[in-house]
Write an enzyme that holds these catalytic residues in place. Structure first.
Site, short mmCIF file in Angstrom:
data_model
loop_
_atom_site.label_atom_id
_atom_site.label_comp_id
_atom_site.label_asym_id
_atom_site.label_seq_id
_atom_site.Cartn_x
_atom_site.Cartn_y
_atom_site.Cartn_z
N PRO A 143 7.67 0.84 -12.53
CA PRO A 143 6.39 0.19 -12.48
C PRO A 143 5.28 1.54 -12.52
O PRO A 143 5.09 2.11 -11.84
CB PRO A 143 6.08 -0.48 -11.05
CG PRO A 143 6.85 0.42 -10.10
CD PRO A 143 7.91 1.25 -11.02
N GLU A 144 4.89 1.73 -13.87
CA GLU A 144 3.88 2.57 -14.24
C GLU A 144 2.54 1.69 -14.68
O GLU A 144 2.78 0.37 -14.64
CB GLU A 144 4.29 3.61 -15.18
CG GLU A 144 5.21 4.51 -14.71
CD GLU A 144 5.88 5.57 -15.82
OE1 GLU A 144 4.65 6.03 -16.45
OE2 GLU A 144 6.86 5.99 -15.86
N HIS A 165 18.00 -8.75 -4.21
CA HIS A 165 17.46 -8.00 -3.17
C HIS A 165 16.27 -8.55 -2.49
O HIS A 165 15.13 -7.96 -2.47
CB HIS A 165 17.33 -6.50 -2.81
CG HIS A 165 18.94 -6.04 -3.22
ND1 HIS A 165 19.29 -5.86 -4.53
CD2 HIS A 165 19.69 -5.51 -2.53
CE1 HIS A 165 20.43 -5.52 -4.53
NE2 HIS A 165 20.80 -5.15 -3.20
N ARG A 205 15.60 -0.75 -3.22
CA ARG A 205 15.34 0.46 -2.65
C ARG A 205 14.54 0.58 -1.66
O ARG A 205 14.23 1.45 -0.91
CB ARG A 205 15.03 1.65 -3.85
CG ARG A 205 16.43 1.85 -4.58
CD ARG A 205 15.90 2.94 -5.73
NE ARG A 205 15.62 4.31 -5.25
CZ ARG A 205 15.42 5.41 -5.99
NH1 ARG A 205 15.48 5.18 -7.35
NH2 ARG A 205 15.24 6.33 -5.49
N ARG A 209 -7.84 22.66 -12.27
CA ARG A 209 -6.57 22.76 -11.55
C ARG A 209 -5.64 24.01 -11.99
O ARG A 209 -5.61 24.11 -13.19
CB ARG A 209 -5.79 21.44 -11.28
CG ARG A 209 -6.88 20.27 -10.67
CD ARG A 209 -7.22 20.45 -9.20
NE ARG A 209 -6.33 20.23 -8.64
CZ ARG A 209 -5.87 18.77 -8.12
NH1 ARG A 209 -6.91 17.89 -8.23
NH2 ARG A 209 -4.95 18.43 -7.48
#
Length: 276
Positions: free
Chosen positions: A2-3, A88, A109, A144
């Site tokens: 998921p992005e 799951h 997971r 940065r």
DNA sequence: TGGAATGTTCGGCT
DNA sequence: AAGCCGAACATTCC
């Protein structure tokens, strides 16, 4: 899974079915899914009406009026209306007044989380890549020093970019992933801003990328994986120049790029295969 | 069999 | 002192 584009797609499939319905209760088989006290969360959800479902970075926010239920899908989390498709199952929202009876959280997971928050400010995430202006983005980038690839993945810097869309955007903007953020020339920073927009918006249009087993809440796969130019294409020819796509590791994440289209800046040596 | 996988968090170092 | 890095989390797949 998921992005930003995948979470956006999930939210769009959730919203029409969830909005206005009431959570009867939540049933859990893995208490690990909760961040915060399980009993408190269960009690707070029972009987609440869902007023709105929206995305904040990679988070799904379910507006309950007094509080927000934040769902993060982690790496393999899925929200499914059809429990038969869950391999799951970790938690099940039982719904009233909805076209759907249940919404199952399926997550092999265990990296996904449910959490109650008062306000999105608690998440302390950076701006949305689709909302930040080109000049704001360039300015932030130049403050940065770490590799631009790592910075784009930092959710406190920008919310929603993940490994696939970062690699794809850097390719489109022709920026080497190891380039220090402050060393990205202004015109390339602008190109990167445009590339992120183009890639993310096109991916949303295609329903996200289904590279392993991502599906939306209705069980539908995305189609954007066929548009990937570098992600998952190690050893294959660059679609632009024919050079072999390389894979290196940056900040512990697999990173895919074209050495010819994205040349290393002065002073940066790309890791060579076999080198230590 | 070892390595890699769409991600975040935490501890330590500078 | 923020920023940066690496380990850890758990499971599946190749």
């Amino acid at each position: 899974m998921p992005e930003l584009p995948e979470v956006e797609t999930v939210v769009r499939t959730l919203a029409p079915r969830l909005c206005g319905s009431v959570i009867a209760r939540i049933a859990t088989t893995a208490s690990r899914v909760f961040r915060g006290r399980q009993k408190e969360i269960e009690a707070a959800l029972a009987g609440k009406r869902i007023l709105e479902v929206r995305r904040h970075g990679k988070n799904i926010l379910i507006e309950l009026g007094t509080r927000l239920l934040r769902i993060h899908l982690g790496m393999t989390g899925k929200l499914l209306f059809d429990p038969v498709n869950a391999t799951h199952p970790r938690a099940t929202l039982h719904l009233r007044n909805s076209q759907a009876r249940v919404l199952v959280f399926d997550d092999p997971r265990h990296f996904g989380r449910f959490e109650l928050i008062e306000d999105v400010s608690a998440l302390a995430l950076g701006p949305d890549p689709l909302e930040i202006s080109p000049s704001e983005f360039t300015q932030a980038l130049h403050a940065r020093r770490g590799p631009v690839k790592s910075l784009l993945l930092n959710q406190a810097f920008l919310r929603g970019m993940g490994n696939i869309y970062t690699d794809e955007s850097l390719f489109q903007a022709r920026i080497h992933p190891l380039t220090p953020a402050c060393a990205v020339p202004p015109e390339k920073a602008k190109a990167l801003h445009e590339a992120m927009r183009r890639v993310l918006l096109e991916a949303i249009e295609q329903g996200g990328s289904s590279i392993s087993d991502y599906v939306d809440a209705e069980g539908r796969e995305g189609a954007f994986q066929s548009q990937h130019r570098v992600y998952g294409r190690e050893g294959k020819p660059c679609s632009r120049c024919g050079e072999v796509i390389r894979r290196i590791v940056v900040g512990q994440r697999g990173t895919h790029y074209c050495e010819r289209c994205q040349p290393a800046p002065r002073g940066i040596r790309s890791p060579v295969a076999g080198a230590k």
